[in-house]
Structure formats: C-alpha cells, structure tokens
Design a protein around this motif. Structure first.
Motif, short mmCIF file in Angstrom:
data_model
loop_
_atom_site.label_atom_id
_atom_site.label_comp_id
_atom_site.label_asym_id
_atom_site.label_seq_id
_atom_site.Cartn_x
_atom_site.Cartn_y
_atom_site.Cartn_z
N ARG A 88 0.49 -8.49 -6.50
CA ARG A 88 -0.03 -7.13 -6.49
C ARG A 88 -1.49 -7.10 -6.95
O ARG A 88 -2.32 -6.39 -6.38
N LEU A 208 0.47 3.86 -8.01
CA LEU A 208 0.61 3.11 -6.76
C LEU A 208 2.11 3.04 -6.43
O LEU A 208 2.88 2.38 -7.12
N ARG A 209 2.50 3.72 -5.37
CA ARG A 209 3.92 3.93 -5.11
C ARG A 209 4.52 2.88 -4.17
O ARG A 209 5.38 3.20 -3.35
N TYR A 210 4.06 1.62 -4.30
CA TYR A 210 4.72 0.57 -3.53
C TYR A 210 5.97 0.08 -4.24
O TYR A 210 6.72 -0.74 -3.72
N ASP A 211 6.21 0.54 -5.45
CA ASP A 211 7.47 0.34 -6.16
C ASP A 211 8.03 1.71 -6.50
O ASP A 211 7.29 2.70 -6.58
N ALA A 214 7.01 3.87 -9.67
CA ALA A 214 5.77 3.10 -9.70
C ALA A 214 5.61 2.38 -11.03
O ALA A 214 5.90 2.93 -12.09
N ARG A 243 -6.14 4.57 -3.01
CA ARG A 243 -4.70 4.45 -3.22
C ARG A 243 -3.96 4.31 -1.89
O ARG A 243 -3.06 3.47 -1.75
N GLU A 247 -1.59 1.13 -0.81
CA GLU A 247 -0.17 1.29 -0.50
C GLU A 247 0.16 0.87 0.93
O GLU A 247 1.29 0.48 1.23
#
Length: 260
Positions: A88, A208-211, A214, A243, A247
């Motif tokens: 990341r 960061l909304r990749y998880d 987040a 952002r 993402e």
C-alpha cells in the motif's frame, strides 16, 4: 497467560516486545535499569539480562557508563523494512508527490494502530519544514486529521470512552465532542483538524477505502497563517482527486501477502 488464536503467549517474547516499545516511546529520553524493571514489573536481574541480550544484537543501545538505555539501530532497520515491503505504501508514495507538487503543502499517509495513527510516509512542504520527520511516529487518532478520517469510517460504538488526551487547547477531550466532529466528517467526506494536534497547523484528512473499514488515510497540513478560504477549497479538491486515483490504482506487490 493470555492466548492469541488459541496459542498461548510466549512470556519471554512478550516481555522483549514490551521493553522495545517502552524504549521507543521514550524517544530521546534514555532509561535506567531500575526504571525499566519497575515499569514492566520484572526483577532487576532479569531486566539486566534481557537488556544485555538485546544490546549484543543491536536492538538496544547503552551509553559509555552502561547505565542508560535506548532503542537500538536494528529497530530502525526493521521499521524501514516494513515501509519498503508494504504494497500500500508503494502505491501511495507517487500520489503523495503529486499532491505535494500541486499544493505546495505537507502531505502525509498514516495507518490506524489501536488508538493511534502511525505515520508511514510524508512529503514536506518547502514553505514549512519540520525539524523532525513524522515518519515512524504516532499521534492519538482523536487529535489529528488522519485519525479522525479513519475513526469516522467506524461505528460510534467502537469509539473508546473518554476522557481523551489534550495535545493542544483545541483537542477533543470528551467522547460527545469527538462524536459530533465525526458526524460532520462523515457528512462532508473528509476530516478537519484545526490545531487539535499541533498548534498553528490545520489538517484535512481523507480515508482510503480500499479496505473496509479503512485502515489508511492521507492528509494535507497547512499553517494557519497561509490558509485562506480559496486555498482550503483547492486543498479539498486536489486531495479528493488524489484519493480517487489511489483507490482506483491496482494493488501493489503483485502476489504479495494480504497482511492483517
């Protein structure tokens, strides 16, 4: 004895980690043997033996008198390895450069770690240079833009009960005050830290909304003296765009492990 995933904790390993964490948290304040023994609740002789073992392996250092102890260089090497190997961080770094060039301000990436945020990457402003890098350092999540952006991604019930530490006169110290701020953060889509963590600085944080939820966030910090309404609008627009790019970027590391 505590258990993790059904496996009993190794007492000697836990004590070693606790000792390193205590020394790391002290920063430039070296500790004496008795202080460490008292803080960790272990016999002086056992603490001395553990310190000598860690000194021989570079994880702890001592002064010429052998009476003061601090974190050793191998802790730095391990921390650097963490940053270099994290997929990341590798993905985000170029976008921090892009945001820094567009705004001329300090840009951070941080990760939630318990009740704190750990700083993983920073691009310093040429206008406002810190004497000490924040990378590898921690800030209570309730007192900064990064942390509040990440807390807002979680249910209110997960927020620890107060009171919270006041880093400045502007810090949230009650759960009710922080909850109201997090509600505003969710509504606008980003957090604002108005001198809550550091006097003289305003921060804008974006999860960061990749998880899900987040774990990472990015932020822009700007001195109060340079923050005009127009510049604030520019910061928000650029950071939102950055952002979205992060993402949308492919995960780094190829077949790298998915860490937890």
């Amino acid at each position: 004895m505590s258990e993790t995933g059904g496996v009993r904790e190794v007492k000697s390993a836990a004590r070693t980690v606790e000792l390193l964490e205590v020394l790391a948290a002290r920063g430039d304040r070296p500790a004496r043997l008795q202080e460490l023994a008292d803080e960790l609740g272990v016999p002086r002789s056992s603490m001395y033996a553990l310190l000598q073992t860690l000194i021989s392996r570079g994880w702890v250092r001592t002064d010429v008198t052998g009476s003061l102890y601090g974190i050793g260089i191998h802790a730095l090497l391990a921390g650097t390895s963490y940053l270099d190997s994290d997929p990341r961080v590798r993905v985000v770094r170029p976008y921090l450069d892009e945001a820094s060039e567009a705004l001329g301000e300090t840009i951070h990436m941080g990760r939630l770690d318990g009740r704190d945020v750990a700083y993983l990457a920073t691009r310093e402003s040429h206008e406002y240079l810190r004497t000490i890098s924040r990378v590898g350092r921690r800030l209570p999540a309730h007192a900064g833009a990064l942390g509040k952006a990440l807390l807002a991604e979680r249910a209110d019930a997960e927020l620890p009960a107060g009171p919270y530490e006041a880093l400045t006169p502007h810090s949230h110290t009650t759960r009710e005050s922080l909850l109201a701020d997090l509600a505003k953060t969710r509504s606008r889509g980003y957090s604002i830290d108005r001198e809550e963590g550091v006097l003289g600085l305003v921060g804008f944080g974006f999860a960061l909304r990749y998880d899900a939820p987040a774990q990472d966030a990015i932020s822009c910090s700007v001195p109060v003296a340079r923050l005009t309404p127009g510049h604030e609008e520019q910061i928000v627009a650029v950071m939102r765009e950055i952002r979205a790019k992060i993402e949308a970027a492919p995960p780094g590391g190829g077949a790298a492990a998915h860490w937890r």
